[in-house]
Structures are given as structure tokens and as C-alpha cells.
Design an enzyme around this catalytic site. Structure first.
Site, mmCIF file in Angstrom:
data_model
loop_
_atom_site.group_PDB
_atom_site.id
_atom_site.type_symbol
_atom_site.label_atom_id
_atom_site.label_comp_id
_atom_site.label_asym_id
_atom_site.label_seq_id
_atom_site.Cartn_x
_atom_site.Cartn_y
_atom_site.Cartn_z
ATOM 1 C CG HIS A 79 -40.569 100.394 20.950
ATOM 2 N ND1 HIS A 79 -39.590 99.651 20.871
ATOM 3 C CD2 HIS A 79 -40.618 100.711 22.339
ATOM 4 C CE1 HIS A 79 -38.749 99.393 22.009
ATOM 5 N NE2 HIS A 79 -39.764 100.130 22.974
ATOM 6 C CG ASP A 104 -30.695 119.158 6.413
ATOM 7 O OD1 ASP A 104 -31.651 119.597 7.050
ATOM 8 O OD2 ASP A 104 -29.437 119.660 6.816
ATOM 9 C CE LYS A 146 -36.429 102.657 21.089
ATOM 10 N NZ LYS A 146 -37.771 102.937 21.957
#
Lengths: 216, 216
Positions: B150, B157, B152
Site C-alpha cells: 500500500h 537520487d 506510495k
């Protein structure tokens, strides 16, 4: 000779004072970052008893079958939530976790000013704790303006932000890969306080009823 | 008399050096917080053309019907993502947004090392961009160990964390109430880098095939 000594003493005094100031400044600057709390919690959390977090002063040992005395992502989450002493602003899509509901009710009973913004569709689902909070007298406003109120954040005492991917459900806590950030960084906390205020005002039922009245 | 002057000069020299160091230290400490980027973006985002973010050097004005020259939450999000010059580690539940897919493909074509961890169920849904990324040669690993991956989040870098409630879908960007934190704070970025590494290794198909072999 005495003048030379004066110069020496004054000179050394100034040096000592200057170095002390520098040391103080260095210590102050070094301590500055330490004062800003940052913590990242990952889920699923190990399962452990959290009774001692609710009743730390209890002399009766908990007799439940869960592991005791284990610090988990969830127990850390709960401790941060229960650290509220003046206010809790909560804006969460799905809220069905019983222990988190108990935590919010505990804060309310301690006199902490609790405000909750919930998604109107999820609030109506069986198992949602929103109705329980409402019945306990907690101010709840349901989002009326969007397809989905998908936030999952809490602001504790206008100081500590708890936010991430984690919905306040048992599945999220115990089964899903999830993250929660806990931070006191003002530049991150302040926008959430502002957004909560905006959503709180926007979803004021009085305002909503008024606009419905205008339509009819 | 000459010795007194020596003491004076040396004394003043030490004082000057000490004060300079203090001043430098103070300036350094003051600048430290300014260097750490923090930004919070709220959604739904206003809808505006983002063509100029993909092709900043283009001399042809975009002729699409969307508003131009407007900075939105989504355009800020896109700029942070496209700021990657060496690596992008992406761990996202739902990924169907075409412009975000284009951004990831653009970075890949620029030689940025892109790694993607996706939820296996959502990756199979119509409209998911995971297959498109795979076909372009981007390394994608699907989560095999949990009920639902779940997260996100993205790490740019190894320096910049982009995380929040926002799935990488058009509905999330244009319709939902969502939040995204963008931060360079090491104490927040590092745990996500570590967690990405852990999930990347855990979901190594070779490891998975090996454990299946053992079962059969």
C-alpha cells in the site's frame, strides 16, 4: 610590569569569554536538530499487547495471550497518538481499528479537544468507528465536497504530525505494507494544520445546510 | 615594552581568530536548516498543461486546450520527480497516471537508474502502467509477500523523499483530497531507502522461484 599583566589577564579573559560563547553556540546549534522529532514506522506491525500503553499505572499484569513488553510499529504509533495533552485533529479516510478508536475516546475523556474529519462513504460502512466517536460526543465532520477524502493524518497538540499511507484499520496495521511518518518539523506540520482548518470550515454542516437551503 | 606589544598583538590575534570562528560557526548553523527542502502538496490539483515541464527547451508553444503557465500541486510533484539525475526508487500501490508514467519513462531514457516495486494485484488491472514500464526495460518487482503493498513513495537520487496518501492515478490527482510530502530530511529519507532495499531484495523473483522450487 603591572600594565603588561593587566593586558595579559584582560586578553586571556576576552579569549576565554569568546571561546565559551563559541562553545555554547556550537552546543546550541548541535542540539537544535536533536530537538526536532522525526520517526518513520513501517507496517505490517508485529502483534503485541498494548494494554500497558493505555493503563501504564496498573499494578495488575495483563493476562491476554498476546506477547507482552514488545515495542512494535503499532505501539510506537499509539504512544505518539496518546501523547496529546491539549488537542487532536484527525483527518482519516478509513477508521475501524478498535484500539485506535479506544485511544481517541481516551483522549476525549481526558479533556483533549478532539476534532475528526472522515470520509462520508467510509463512515457509513459496518465496523467504522466514526459513529462510536460521535456517540461519545466527539466533534466529527464528514467530507461532502470530493469524490474521496483520502487523507490519513493526525496533528497532535498543533505540534506533532502523524501521516502516511496507513488507514486506521486492522488490515492496514497487521497485514499491509504501509508507512507512517511522525515529525515535529514546522515546515511539514504547519501546512497540515492549515489544511485541516480549511477542510474543517469547508465541511461545516451549517454551511452545507445553508447551501442546500439555497438550492431548494 | 616590546614584550607588552607582543602580548597585545598575540592576544588580539587570538581574539580575532576566535570571534571569526564563532561567526563562521553561527553562519553555518543558521544556514543548515535553510538547505533542507521541505514541501507539502495538497490535492485535488488544479488541471493545467504540463508539457513545458517535459520539454522546457521547446520553442513551439503547446496548443492544447488546458490552462498554460499555471503552477499546480501536480506540476510541483512532476518537477520534483523529474529532478532525478542518477536514480529513482519507486514503491507504489496504484500506478495508472499517464503523465507520471511518461515522467518515469523519460527518466529511464535519460539514463536514470529506475527501480519499481508494485502491488501484484493492481499491476494486473486494466490501465495500470506497470506493464508499459516493464516493456520499456525498467526493472519492476511485484510484491509477493503481503495482502497489499500500500506504499506510495519515491526516493529521488537517494536524497529526496516524495510520499503521502496519493496513489499515482488520475482520480487521486484530480478528484481526491490527498497529501504529498516532499523532504530532504535525512532522518525521514534514510528509513525509506532502507525499506526500499529490504522490499527489493525480499521480492527478488529469483528468491521467490527458489522458494517455490523448494516447496515442490
Amino acid at each position: 610590569m603591572s600594565m603588561m599583566w593587566t593586558v595579559k589577564v584582560v586578553g586571556l579573559g576576552v579569549v576565554a569569554l569568546s571561546l565559551s560563547l563559541e562553545l555554547l553556540g556550537w552546543l546550541f546549534c548541535r542540539r537544535q536538530p536533536e530537538r526536532t522529532l522525526h520517526e518513520v514506522l513501517f507496517f505490517p506491525s508485529k502483534v503485541a499487547c498494548v494494554e500497558h500503553i493505555f493503563t501504564p499505572a496498573s499494578t495488575h499484569p495483563c493476562l491476554c495471550s498476546l506477547p507482552h513488553g514488545v515495542e512494535t510499529s503499532f505501539s510506537r504509533f499509539l504512544r505518539h497518538l496518546l501523547s496529546a495533552t491539549s488537542s487532536l485533529d484527525l483527518c482519516v479516510f478509513a477508521f475501524s481499528h478498535m484500539a485506535l478508536s479506544r485511544a481517541v475516546l481516551t483522549l476525549h475523556s481526558r479533556g483533549v479537544a478532539v476534532r475528526v474529519i472522515a470520509d462520508k462513504d467510509y463512515a457509513a460502512i459496518t465496523g467504522s468507528q466514526i459513529g462510536v466517536l460521535r456517540k461519545a460526543g466527539i466533534c466529527v465532520r464528514c467530507d461532502v465536497g470530493s469524490v474521496c477524502m483520502h487523507h490519513k493524518f493526525a496533528v497532535v497538540d498543533g505540534r506533532l504530525l502523524i501521516t502516511g499511507s496507513l488507514n486506521w484499520t486492522l488490515t492496514a496495521v497487521q497485514s499491509n505494507m504501509e508507512n507512517v511518518l511522525v515529525t515535529e518539523e514546522t515546515e511539514l506540520v504547519q501546512p497540515f494544520i492549515k489544511e485541516f482548518h480549511r477542510l474543517w470550515e469547508f465541511n461545516d454542516p451549517a454551511r452545507y445546510l445553508h447551501s442546500s437551503d439555497q438550492k431548494t
